[in-house]
Design a protein around this motif. Sequence first.
Motif, mmCIF file in Angstrom:
data_model
loop_
_atom_site.group_PDB
_atom_site.id
_atom_site.type_symbol
_atom_site.label_atom_id
_atom_site.label_comp_id
_atom_site.label_asym_id
_atom_site.label_seq_id
_atom_site.Cartn_x
_atom_site.Cartn_y
_atom_site.Cartn_z
ATOM 1 N N SER A 375 52.460 74.428 44.898
ATOM 2 C CA SER A 375 51.896 73.080 44.838
ATOM 3 C C SER A 375 50.587 73.037 44.053
ATOM 4 O O SER A 375 50.350 72.108 43.275
ATOM 5 C CB SER A 375 51.670 72.557 46.256
ATOM 6 N N ARG A 376 49.717 74.051 44.215
ATOM 7 C CA ARG A 376 48.439 74.039 43.516
ATOM 8 C C ARG A 376 48.578 74.437 42.047
ATOM 9 O O ARG A 376 47.758 74.036 41.222
ATOM 10 C CB ARG A 376 47.461 74.985 44.205
ATOM 11 N N ALA A 377 49.617 75.218 41.736
ATOM 12 C CA ALA A 377 49.767 75.701 40.359
ATOM 13 C C ALA A 377 50.666 74.821 39.521
ATOM 14 O O ALA A 377 50.938 75.126 38.352
ATOM 15 C CB ALA A 377 50.325 77.129 40.374
ATOM 16 N N MET A 378 51.159 73.721 40.080
ATOM 17 C CA MET A 378 52.094 72.852 39.357
ATOM 18 C C MET A 378 51.356 72.013 38.329
ATOM 19 O O MET A 378 50.242 71.528 38.564
ATOM 20 C CB MET A 378 52.830 71.922 40.339
ATOM 21 N N THR A 379 52.007 71.834 37.216
ATOM 22 C CA THR A 379 51.505 70.953 36.170
ATOM 23 C C THR A 379 51.857 69.516 36.523
ATOM 24 O O THR A 379 52.714 69.254 37.374
ATOM 25 C CB THR A 379 52.116 71.336 34.826
ATOM 26 N N PRO A 380 51.215 68.551 35.880
ATOM 27 C CA PRO A 380 51.569 67.147 36.129
ATOM 28 C C PRO A 380 53.052 66.855 35.901
ATOM 29 O O PRO A 380 53.658 66.049 36.635
ATOM 30 C CB PRO A 380 50.684 66.386 35.155
#
Length: 449
Positions: A375-380
């Motif tokens: 969740s924190r490493a996801m791109t837009p």
Amino acid sequence: MDSELLTGLLLGACALGFGLGAVWQFARRKPKTARRIERIGARTTAPKQQAQPAAEEKVAPRMPEVGMHRPAMLAITSVSGDLTAAEVFIQRAHELDEPHFRAMEIDPHDLEAVQSLFEHVNALAWTPGSDLSHNVFEVTFSPVIERALESGFQPRTNAVASDLQIIGVDEHGLELGEPMATSDYGWGAPTRIHSLWGLLNPAEHEHPLAAELRSEMDLIKSMLPKVQLFVTALEGMQWEQEIDELFDLSRDVRRLGLEEGRAQQRTDRADDLAAKMRAHNKRIDEALEALTNGIRTLQDADDALNKAIPLMHERELAILCLRAIALMRVISSEDYMHGMRCSSRIAENVKAFPDVHPLLNRARQAAYDAAETRSRAMTPAELKLLGDVKKDADHLAEVHDEVVAELKKKMHELQEAIDRYLIVQGRPRRHAVRMDADGRVEAVLVLEH
């Protein structure tokens, strides 16, 4: 001397007269016992002789010998005064059957052609409050004439006018009064009997399930363009060709209607189309199963949902085609068991409709796993994809449930219509006419219960 003798004779005559008078009075006043015994005997036997006719009257009361009688039935015959040669019988219908009569679509000019057969129907016996209808009259053909007409017996033509007679029949089957001639002036034309048969012959009218078949074909026609938007050009052309074959078959079925036995050629064509639809179902079910098993990542879930949408549209179209084919096979056959099997296949096809909830659950699980681990490493773009997967899964689940509910609802309606038709088809057909207030034939009816 002479006076003394005369006096003695007078005294003797008076004594004799007095004696005879006394004897006569005694004999007149004497009681006559023998005659009284005879009268007592006559009085005891007379009531026995009168009691026996009274008992007979209770067992079998005599019918009235005077008064006006109205017939319970009218018999139409072409043999002058011969009730046994009657071809058509007319009687009042029961009020309980009136709600179950369906009006047939007949041109008013054709109704006018048989008006002369029903000119005297109002003379049939009827009393207010009885269970007999006031303006609906059942029409029954003689079994011999009906079998001949069903076998293609060619109608005779009128050599002269008024060649038919109407005979009144009472409730005991006895002829009443004199035969009445029909006002028939059609020289050289088929008799009114054959004109009436032409109106009642089911082969001359639209099949009771034809409206259901038209509705099914309209639904298929409206859904085909939607499917063609999602599939390839080659698959779209294949679907269009198969739908064209289905429309050709439906037109043949509606035009030819019911035939004796099974229409083998149309049955073979229906079987070929049904095999093609089942091949589509097998291909779609295997593809959905492969998509479900292939979901590993968020991107796999998105691809599976995008591919499942056109597959579900194809699967629904195939179900609709199979439903229409089953309906055509019922229309093309008079076999009761064959019709029941076709009705059961409609339910089986709906039950075999694939459940996409396992695929949707796998897609949601992939989205939840991605949101939990990355969740924190996801791109837009990935976050947007995550939201799209959840939204598409919920939307597809809602659409799938609505489609299944609609298929089940229509399945029950069709099965009810087919079952009702098969039950009516297995019974002898009963027809009637409804008369208006002016004594004219208003409509021809067929009983459907």
